[in-house]
Design an enzyme around this catalytic site. Structure first.
Site, PDB file in Angstrom:
ATOM      1  N   GLU A 107      39.490  40.773  34.345  1.00 50.77           N
ATOM      2  CA  GLU A 107      40.737  40.972  35.054  1.00 50.77           C
ATOM      3  C   GLU A 107      41.797  40.111  34.337  1.00 50.77           C
ATOM      4  O   GLU A 107      41.780  38.928  34.494  1.00 50.77           O
ATOM      5  CB  GLU A 107      40.874  40.945  36.643  1.00 50.77           C
ATOM      6  CG  GLU A 107      39.965  41.816  37.254  1.00 50.77           C
ATOM      7  CD  GLU A 107      39.957  41.562  38.821  1.00 50.77           C
ATOM      8  OE1 GLU A 107      40.751  40.578  39.126  1.00 50.77           O
ATOM      9  OE2 GLU A 107      39.089  42.366  39.452  1.00 50.77           O
TER      10      GLU A 107
ATOM     11  N   ASP B 277      49.524  37.303  46.099  1.00 49.37           N
ATOM     12  CA  ASP B 277      48.792  36.083  45.650  1.00 49.37           C
ATOM     13  C   ASP B 277      49.065  35.005  46.449  1.00 49.37           C
ATOM     14  O   ASP B 277      50.351  34.360  46.966  1.00 49.37           O
ATOM     15  CB  ASP B 277      49.172  35.848  44.257  1.00 49.37           C
ATOM     16  CG  ASP B 277      48.929  37.183  43.245  1.00 49.37           C
ATOM     17  OD1 ASP B 277      47.609  37.439  43.367  1.00 49.37           O
ATOM     18  OD2 ASP B 277      49.655  37.659  42.711  1.00 49.37           O
TER      19      ASP B 277
END
Length: 275
Positions: A51, A62
């Site tokens: 990824e 995040d």
């Protein structure tokens, strides 16, 4: 869709009776040259699927480690066009390892959806994870991506009930990404048994592989989660390894090596999950 690199890789790991090890790194972190070196060495270190983060200034899902990785990348001049160029360079040395671009919709929208999908397909991107586009917005990017031959990978969470799961899985392809906790990346998994139960519940709704991410930091974590999951995803620990290798914010000769060494350790944990 035709069979993709992602399909072939999960078929391979399934035949080997082990989960795939999925590594997340941020494009351009801490600089373009070092990021290229990190990316190039991931397969040999044990990454089955990569990824590649698309840096964005407002990464709402995040935690601190990945936010800082994105900031370092943006400061170094990384853009979505340069992220795509990274993949193109990688494909010159590796045409087998699947690459999934992960991030947010805004940079893709600004780039232009049609232009982005055409370029991504041309250079060998295999799939997309776009965390801020719900299934109700499939016409925006998901369906065009599928038409272009790119897998569109959905996130599911502990709060995704069976009714919602059917909607989320509707146009999913490649694999399903199960977020092991409610919250942001980098936190601790509090109940590993519950993760296994959730993975098995998702599998009862789909034939797609189920990969688990968020909170996996050690080889032990990877081994335990990999007993039930088809894939084990690690990101925050890897970008933290980048950060800890820096000298006054700049890369050192040890930066790529630090990431690759950690991938080796974590992927070995995943490989031991069912032995």
């Amino acid at each position: 869709m035709a069979v993709t690199r992602i399909d072939r890789r999960f078929e391979k790991t399934r035949a080997e009776n082990r989960p795939a090890f999925v590594s997340f790194v941020m494009a351009g972190d801490p600089d373009e040259t070092t990021a290229d070196a990190i990316l190039a060495g991931l397969p040999a270190a044990g990454a089955d699927v990569i990824e590649l983060g698309m840096p964005f200034s407002d990464p709402m899902a995040d935690g601190v480690a990945i936010q800082l990785a994105g900031q370092r990348a943006l400061k170094s001049g990384m853009t979505l066009a340069k992220t795509l160029a990274m993949v193109e360079r990688f494909r010159k040395i590796d045409d087998e390892t699947p690459i999934v671009l992960m991030g947010y919709y805004n940079p893709i929208y600004i780039f232009g959806v049609d232009a982005f999908l055409a370029e991504a397909a041309r250079i060998g991107v295999d799939g997309l994870i776009v965390v801020d586009l719900p299934a109700e917005e499939d016409d925006e990017l998901c369906l065009p991506a599928l038409k272009a031959g790119l897998n569109f990978i959905r996130l599911t969470t502990p709060t995704t009930d069976d009714a919602r799961l059917e909607t989320v899985l509707g146009n999913s392809s490649g694999f399903v990404y199960y977020v092991s906790m409610t919250g942001i990346t980098g936190a601790e998994i509090k109940n590993r048994a519950a993760v296994g139960e959730a993975v098995n519940r998702i599998k009862s709704h789909t034939s797609l592989p189920v990969a688990v991410g968020f909170g996996i930091k050690t080889a032990e974590d990877a081994q335990l989660i990999g007993r039930d999951a088809d894939g084990v995803v690690v990101g925050s620990a890897l970008v933290t390894a980048v950060e800890q290798s820096l000298d006054a914010g700049r890369s050192t000769p040890k930066t790529a090596e630090a990431v690759h060494n950690l991938v080796r350790t974590l992927s070995q944990g995943a490989r031991a999950a069912r032995s």
